[in-house]
Scaffold this active site. Structure first.
Site, PDB file in Angstrom:
ATOM      1  CG  PHE A 138      -1.770   0.963   1.361  1.00 18.18           C
ATOM      2  CD1 PHE A 138      -3.528   0.722   0.319  1.00 18.18           C
ATOM      3  CD2 PHE A 138      -1.658   2.141   1.879  1.00 18.18           C
ATOM      4  CE1 PHE A 138      -3.997   2.541  -0.074  1.00 18.18           C
ATOM      5  CE2 PHE A 138      -2.544   3.695   1.694  1.00 18.18           C
ATOM      6  CZ  PHE A 138      -3.679   3.217   1.045  1.00 18.18           C
ATOM      7  CG  ASP A 223       5.674   3.998   1.606  1.00 20.12           C
ATOM      8  OD1 ASP A 223       5.593   4.271   3.171  1.00 20.12           O
ATOM      9  OD2 ASP A 223       4.719   3.711   1.388  1.00 20.12           O
ATOM     10  CE  LYS A 252      -0.491   5.640   7.673  1.00 23.94           C
ATOM     11  NZ  LYS A 252      -2.597   5.323   7.973  1.00 23.94           N
TER      12      LYS A 252
END
Ligand SMILES: Cc1ncc(COP(=O)(O)O)c(C=O)c1O
Length: 404
Positions: A138, A223, A252
């Protein structure tokens, strides 16, 4: 139309791409949340690995308040002190020498992938455009990042998708060895697949990717949007492995609730982003950077980072103990405070039901697909909140067993 904030109002006024819980939290403090009825919850969801310092951490509130009275926004026509401070903090603590700030994780990855394509064209071959990514990954929801993640459930309906992206099995080095070529400009990988179910990369896989990327002049992109900023007990997960990427993306927990993303890289690679070749109006604005800078200072602290490991051990041992009695999970994976509990085959598909039951019992949790319960609590969650939240979760686990 109802005027009070409710799930019914959500259905009226919000585009229906989400299906949130019927309860609406209205305030938070540390690892606690309260809804409109003042019912209290222990928060093991952490805003999907964002609220690394819990809710309304007093020092973050203070940083936000202080900056809000000085300067909010300028645009990229002027630089600002908080952005420069944050870039210095990030580069001093990592392999990277330069930072690009965005507003989200997807945008940080979009920047990384665009930079990799540009770098390959600048230094090698105009046809060196292939991006290798991994199944079940993702990377965000922009058209390029959702195509890079490649999961059919997120891509379907949005075709035609950007081209020259190849998906290979995660942790399968042989398939990368077979496939990678001088046409590959980048390999993008999550050191631990978060949305994919808390699946860690094997050290030999990441080491092999590093060697193959170097051999083929491809950039290795990590990532770390979910795994970074202390989540695994190191500032970034790459620091748990003996592998240094060329580009790292963070978001985040970088802002602990303030929207910010960052792409970190070396000067030599960053040079391919020349003036005007990429940009964002908000990226790196003083308000978000002031908060992120304070969050960075608080998280990049040996006491906080070693505390993550202590809390991980507490979650692991307690979850295993409860699971021995209840027998719901086949695997419990704790990667620092990113926790994935995989339901036994018999209970497959029931993760959303368990999440709902947990909420009724007073603990907020996440899922990662239909079969995995995921927890991403605050890195500084007090041990008593861990115990209390796990008690609620155990009651929910028992209820799930009774219900089905
Ligand atoms: C590994 C990873 N990359 C990228 C993203 C996208 O980040 P954002 O939702 O901030 O765009 C996420 C979000 O869940 C993620 O977990």
């Amino acid at each position: 139309m109802e005027c009070t904030a409710s799930r019914r109002l959500f259905n009226e006024v919000i585009v229906p791409n989400y299906s949130p819980s019927p309860i609406i939290p209205v305030r938070g403090a540390g690892s606690h949340l309260w809804d409109q009825e003042d019912k209290e919850y222990i928060d093991f969801a952490g805003g999907i690995a964002v609220n690394a310092l819990g809710h309304c951490h007093p020092e973050l509130v203070q940083a936000l308040h202080k900056q809000s009275q000085k300067l909010w926004h300028l645009s990229n026509a002027w630089t600002n002190e908080p952005a420069l401070k944050l870039a210095e903090q990030l580069t001093k603590a990592t392999f990277a020498q330069q930072a690009y700030f965005s507003n989200s994780g997807a945008e940080a990855n979009e920047a990384a992938l665009k930079l990799a394509r540009k770098y390959a064209k600048d230094h090698f071959d105009p046809e060196k455009t292939e991006i290798i990514a991994f199944d079940n990954s993702f990377h965000g929801r922009t058209l390029l990042t959702v195509s890079t993640g490649g999961q059919p459930k997120y891509c379907k309906g949005f075709e035609p998708l950007p081209g020259d992206i190849t998906h290979l099995p995660y942790n399968d080095l042989a398939s990368v060895e077979y496939h990678i070529s001088n046409k590959t400009c980048a390999v993008i990988v999550e050191p631990i697949q978060g949305e994919g179910g808390v699946i860690p990369a094997e050290p030999l896989f990441l080491e092999g990717l590093r060697t193959l990327c170097t051999q083929h002049n491809a950039l290795l992109i990590f990532d770390e949007i979910q795994t970074g900023m202390g989540r695994t007990g190191n500032l970034f997960a790459y620091q748990n492995y003996e592998v240094i990427p060329d580009i790292l993306t963070s978001a985040k927990a970088l802002g602990c609730g303030i929207p910010i993303g960052a792409m970190l890289t070396t000067k030599a690679i960053a040079e391919s982003f020349t003036i005007g070749s990429h940009g964002s109006t908000y990226g790196g604005n003083p308000l978000v950077c002031a908060v992120a800078s304070k969050a960075f200072e608080l998280i990049n602290d040996p006491v906080v980072l070693s505390g993550v490991k202590q809390r991980q051990r507490m979650f692991q041992s307690k979850l295993e103990l409860f699971n021995q009695k209840i027998g719901l999970f086949s695997h419990i994976r704790t990667e620092g405070l990113l926790i994935g509990c995989e339901l036994q085959k018999k209970w497959h598909g029931k993760a959303p039901a368990l999440k709902q039951l947990a909420e009724q019992e007073g603990v907020m949790v996440l899922t990662a697909g239909p079969n995995i319960l995921r927890l991403a609590p605050s890195l500084i969650i007090p041990p008593k909140d861990i115990s209390q939240g796990l008690e609620h979760l155990t009651t929910a686990m028992l209820a799930l067993k009774m219900d089905f």
